[in-house]
Design a protein around this motif. Structure first.
Motif, PDB file in Angstrom:
ATOM      1  N   PHE A 288      35.548  19.539 105.607  1.00 33.28           N
ATOM      2  CA  PHE A 288      34.564  19.525 104.416  1.00 33.28           C
ATOM      3  C   PHE A 288      34.457  21.116 103.917  1.00 33.28           C
ATOM      4  N   CYS A 289      34.837  21.097 102.610  1.00 34.85           N
ATOM      5  CA  CYS A 289      35.054  22.460 102.151  1.00 34.85           C
ATOM      6  C   CYS A 289      33.898  22.887 101.019  1.00 34.85           C
ATOM      7  N   ALA A 290      33.605  24.091 101.080  1.00 42.33           N
ATOM      8  CA  ALA A 290      32.510  24.246  99.997  1.00 42.33           C
ATOM      9  C   ALA A 290      32.501  25.818  99.789  1.00 42.33           C
ATOM     10  N   GLY A 291      31.768  25.971  98.462  1.00 39.47           N
ATOM     11  CA  GLY A 291      32.010  27.495  98.241  1.00 39.47           C
ATOM     12  C   GLY A 291      32.813  27.589  97.027  1.00 39.47           C
ATOM     13  N   THR A 292      32.969  28.932  96.600  1.00 42.84           N
ATOM     14  CA  THR A 292      33.657  29.154  95.432  1.00 42.84           C
ATOM     15  C   THR A 292      35.124  29.768  95.780  1.00 42.84           C
ATOM     16  N   CYS A 293      35.605  29.997  97.115  1.00 38.94           N
ATOM     17  CA  CYS A 293      36.868  30.347  97.286  1.00 38.94           C
ATOM     18  C   CYS A 293      37.882  29.478  97.363  1.00 38.94           C
ATOM     19  N   PRO A 294      38.950  29.556  96.904  1.00 36.89           N
ATOM     20  CA  PRO A 294      39.940  28.327  96.912  1.00 36.89           C
ATOM     21  C   PRO A 294      40.438  28.179  98.482  1.00 36.89           C
ATOM     22  N   VAL A 295      40.353  26.763  98.723  1.00 32.26           N
ATOM     23  CA  VAL A 295      40.930  26.759 100.319  1.00 32.26           C
ATOM     24  C   VAL A 295      42.149  26.228 100.553  1.00 32.26           C
ATOM     25  N   ARG A 296      43.074  26.208  99.324  1.00 29.82           N
ATOM     26  CA  ARG A 296      44.577  26.028  99.318  1.00 29.82           C
ATOM     27  C   ARG A 296      44.710  24.574  99.930  1.00 29.82           C
ATOM     28  N   VAL A 297      44.000  23.584  99.067  1.00 33.15           N
ATOM     29  CA  VAL A 297      44.163  22.090  99.375  1.00 33.15           C
ATOM     30  C   VAL A 297      45.423  21.586  99.610  1.00 33.15           C
ATOM     31  N   PRO A 298      46.586  22.001  99.114  1.00 34.50           N
ATOM     32  CA  PRO A 298      47.977  21.212  99.540  1.00 34.50           C
ATOM     33  C   PRO A 298      48.191  21.567 100.898  1.00 34.50           C
TER      34      PRO A 298
END
Length: 887
Positions: free
Chosen positions: A437-447
């Motif tokens: 579960f990701c949240a916030g404004t920082c890119p989490v590098r989804v790939p």
């Protein structure tokens, strides 16, 4: 190349040029993250006293399909399918969202919204050439774990199997009462039943559930008692471990802490929980301390060694504890988290996510010596890791550079993806699901993160913040009933070939299921077994079908959360027809749109591929018109078949919506949504393709309207359900009336809660007024038709599209001839002013006199239709009108 419009919809369509449609795809099993089921928890929104009442003046209620008894054989007994009943709904029933059902006395299953089986049509064409048209084809959506009306028939004994192909007995197989033998519907082999089916009458044989119900569950437990009694020993319950990001700024941390406090309060008292946090190091929290937050700390720069894990597991700390014994300690731990203080950008902060997951898996596995001696029992269902991430993995195993400009970034990204996939496979081997579960404004590098959740059978979800929706998804993820060791077997008639399976699974190995000498089934190893996931199965016919009926059987074997071994068998019979018209009448546009969308999105691996796939949707519509439509006399144009009137509209929404369009800002978001869609249940998949628009009326009732922006009337409130988002739009005139606006908003919020109470992931629920910045989220999901005159917009709302047709008539009198060339273009919506002006200018240049318009047309872009020497800009799909030339 023809393209779909940016605005569009309904009526008959015409196509002039042959399509460049892609060839049929070969067999492909898709390994995807699970679209999981949900709990009954719903967002905590304000509600009025009592539920609203819903009416549906537009669409009649769907009637479930029923069947008549089959004629008995001279020697054997052929059972009729079970009589189905209409499922009961809550008192606040929503307007039905499916089109009127096709009625057939031969269809043998309930096609209601609660059916575990959805077919593109309840009839099958006998001719191979017509049945295998690639633009439409044949396919089914099967939800093997879905609850069925009245519940499945439960059988607590071993199942009989066909000795040749492995199929199961069912209501459609012939049974010889005198000997107890039964004939397989797949391979026609005659099998024995060890005398169990020996009976004196047909009625006596009907007492066997597998011979009277099309969905049955075979349940086996070690004690041979009921498999639905929870195991009392808390050590056997599947634990939940929270893996929490420490590198959060204060606003995000405050929201996260609130969500975690609410989450742990919602857990059942016997649930075992663990808490692990990560930053540059990994902290494993100890529940043995009553009043303080105590943790053992491990280095995060590399995978934990066996010595460090052994010291942790065999130490004195308690890292997994039942909620009833550790609730105060858990609240103390959550309150002890502190915001990130260093002046470092969010993307550059060190996060050792992979190391934290490895440590959490080791805690769940426990002492290997105890496992070998059988001290620790097999968990019921799957364990869960709930990862709360606010940024990418930038430290330790599987780490990425802080910046995309790193010279070796492409290589390091591929290495990180392989590491994540390996870690996810290890979690799956240990029967653990990893949900991120990701949240916030920082890119989490989804790939990079997606392979971890996908390989373990989990899901990755992006949130705007760690607030309410984040907390609801945590609660629903923890309560999902995830079975383990799932195996799906698909058996089809010998005239059919399974060409593709899309869903949360992978191709099964030969040693994972029983072998029969003539077993031609397609086997899928399920990464997890959950209620709302589904598999889309695409098929071709090998030859012309000679039989009057064809049979399909789907069996799922798995272990449930109570450690009982269950085999669910679903058997379906579909009649065959020669008439193409009868087949088209039976096609269910909703199912066809979902299957087309899943087959298309499976190829969308990147943003450029997704953009290129938009043109294949155009070509698919064109091909359907050429193959199934009728040709206009004395013309090369083809009318789109009127039997499939709503299919182009659904495909238009697909082309410009969440999955292939550009209304979602970043490719990472679209990638997450596509992954969710490929594994989602049929209901959620349909909503993600085609939004559902409901207008609030007087008295708290709701009326369903087509998803056009003409539904945005200033004196009304509108709810738009788009699967992962639910929007509440309040008109300007209504907003000015404070009391009426508050009542409408409360009713809309109640409706939004009802729509989303059993959905996972929980959708965002956003409310806004007409003309505000956030209203763009709502408007961008509707078919644009709002630039038409006010009186025609009113006709749209009050006439429900029945009487709103515009006819553009252009008369051209030749100077030297008496002949008159008349071009007639019919559209269901009026002409936008700027397009009308453009057409008038072009036609005046062509014919030498101004064009006369009656009504108008709504498109903004172009597709060519030849009228004389000019290519007029006309949009084809999505319910456009007829276009032809008379002269």
């Amino acid at each position: 190349m023809a393209t779909l419009p940016e605005s569009a919809p309904k009526s008959e369509k015409l196509l002039a040029t042959p399509p460049r449609f892609p060839p049929t795809l070969m067999v492909q099993q898709h390994q995807a993250g699970t679209a999981s089921s949900s709990s009954a928890n719903s967002p905590q929104l304000s509600t009025p006293p009592g539920p609203p009442v819903f009416t549906s003046p537009l669409r009649p209620a769907a009637v479930p399909f029923r069947t008549s008894p089959a004629s008995p054989q001279p020697v054997a007994v052929a059972f009729p399918p079970p009589i189905t009943t209409t499922p009961s709904f809550p008192s606040s029933t929503l307007p039905p969202s499916s089109p009127p059902s096709y009625s057939s006395q031969n269809v043998s299953f309930d096609h209601s919204s609660l059916s575990p089986f959805e077919s593109i049509a309840p009839l099958i064409l006998k001719q191979k050439k017509q049945a295998n048209v690639p633009s439409l084809g044949f396919g089914v959506v099967v939800s093997p774990g879905r609850e069925v009306p009245q519940g499945p028939q439960v059988i607590q004994r071993d199942s009989h199997r066909c000795q040749s192909c492995g199929a199961y007995p069912n209501p459609y197989c012939n049974v010889i009462p005198t000997s107890g033998q039964w004939q397989c519907i797949v391979c026609r082999n005659l099998n024995g039943s060890d005398g169990e089916y020996v009976a004196s009458s047909k009625a006596e044989l009907r007492s066997f559930p597998e011979l009277s119900s099309f969905v049955v569950d075979y349940v086996q437990t070690g004690s041979r008692l009921s498999g639905f009694v929870p195991v009392s020993d808390s050590r056997t319950s599947a634990p939940i471990i929270l893996v929490i990001d420490e590198c959060l700024d204060e606003p995000h941390l405050q929201h996260l802490q609130s969500s975690l406090h609410a989450f742990v309060d919602s857990l059942p008292p016997t649930t075992r929980i663990g808490i692990v946090s990560y930053g540059r190091t990994v902290s494993v929290y100890d529940f043995s301390e009553d009043s303080t937050a105590s943790a053992d700390v491990l280095s995060g720069d590399k995978s934990p060694s066996e010595e460090s894990l052994r010291a942790l597991i065999y130490g004195t700390g308690v890292y997994l504890s039942p909620v009833h014994a550790s609730l105060p300690v858990a609240h103390t731990i959550f309150s002890s988290f502190r915001p990130f203080k260093a002046n470092i950008a969010e993307t550059a902060r060190d996060r050792c996510l992979c190391t934290a997951v490895e440590v959490a898996l080791a805690i769940i596995q426990g002492p290997s010596a105890d496992l070998s001696r059988g001290v620790v029992k097999r968990p019921g269902g799957k364990s869960r890791l709930l990862v709360c991430a606010g940024g990418p993995n930038t430290f330790g195993p599987g780490a990425l550079p802080h910046s995309f400009s790193h010279p070796n970034y492409p290589y390091l990204e591929k290495t990180a993806m392989k590491w994540m996939e390996h870690l996810g496979q290890e979690a799956h081997r240990q029967q653990t699901v990893v949900d991120i579960f990701c949240a916030g404004t920082c890119p989490v590098r989804v790939p990079v993160l997606q392979p971890l959740s996908r390989a373990s059978g989990g899901v990755l979800i992006l949130h705007d913040d760690f607030g309410e929706v984040f907390g609801v998804n945590l609660q629903r993820a923890s309560s999902r009933a995830a079975g383990s060791h799932g195996l799906l077997e698909i058996r089809v008639p010998e005239d059919f070939l399974v060409t593709q399976v899309v869903g949360p699974g992978e191709e099964a190995h030969l040693d994972s299921h029983e072998n029969f000498k003539n077993n031609a089934s397609v086997s899928v190893q399920m990464l997890s077994v959950e209620e709302t996931q589904s598999f889309s199965v695409f098929m071709d016919t090998k030859r012309d079908i000679k039989h009057e009926h064809v049979y399909f059987q789907f069996s799922m074997q798995y272990s449930n959360v109570y450690a009982a071994d269950i085999t669910r068998v679903i058997t379906i019979r579909l009649p065959t027809v020669d008439s193409v018209s009868a087949y088209l009448d039976s096609v269910q546009d909703d199912v066809a749109a979902v299957l087309i969308a899943k087959k298309t999105l499976l190829r969308a691996k990147s943003a450029p591929e997704a953009v290129s796939l938009r043109s294949t949707i155009d070509e698919r519509v064109k091909d359907i018109a050429l193959k199934f439509g009728s040709q206009v006399p004395k013309s090369k144009l083809y009318k789109f078949p009127k039997e499939l009137s709503s299919l182009p509209e659904h495909l238009f929404h697909l082309r410009r919506g969440l999955l292939l369009g550009s209304i979602v800002g970043h490719e990472d978001e679209r990638s997450v949504l596509r992954n969710l869609f490929l594994n989602a249940s049929f209901d959620l998949s349909l909503r993600m393709v085609a939004p559902r628009c409901l207008m609030n009326r007087e008295g708290g009732t709701f009326e369903e309207l087509p998803a056009y922006d003409l539904s945005m009337q200033s004196d009304t409130a509108v709810v738009l359900d788009h699967g992962t988002d639910i929007f509440i739009w309040l008109g300007a005139e209504l907003s000015a009336q404070e009391i009426n606006c508050a009542a409408a908003l409360a009713a809309c919020r109640t409706l939004a809660e009802e729509l989303s109470e059993s959905r996972f992931p929980a959708p965002r629920i956003l409310a806004f007024k007409e003309g505000t910045s956030q209203a763009r989220y709502f408007v961008s999901r509707l078919i644009p038709a709002h630039k038409d005159p006010a009186y025609e917009q009113g006709g749209f709302i009050h006439g429900k599209l029945a009487n709103v047709f515009s006819v553009l008539i252009i008369h051209r009198q030749q100077h030297t001839q008496a002949a008159v060339l008349t071009a007639v273009v019919q559209f269901p919506f009026p002409v936008a002013t700027e397009i009308e002006s453009l057409l008038s200018f072009l036609l005046q240049l062509l014919f030498g006199q101004p064009a006369q318009f009656s009504g108008g047309f709504w498109v903004r872009k172009a597709v060519g239709v030849m009228l004389g020497w000019v290519d007029l800009v006309v949009m084809l799909p999505c319910g456009l009108g007829s276009v032809w030339v008379q002269g």
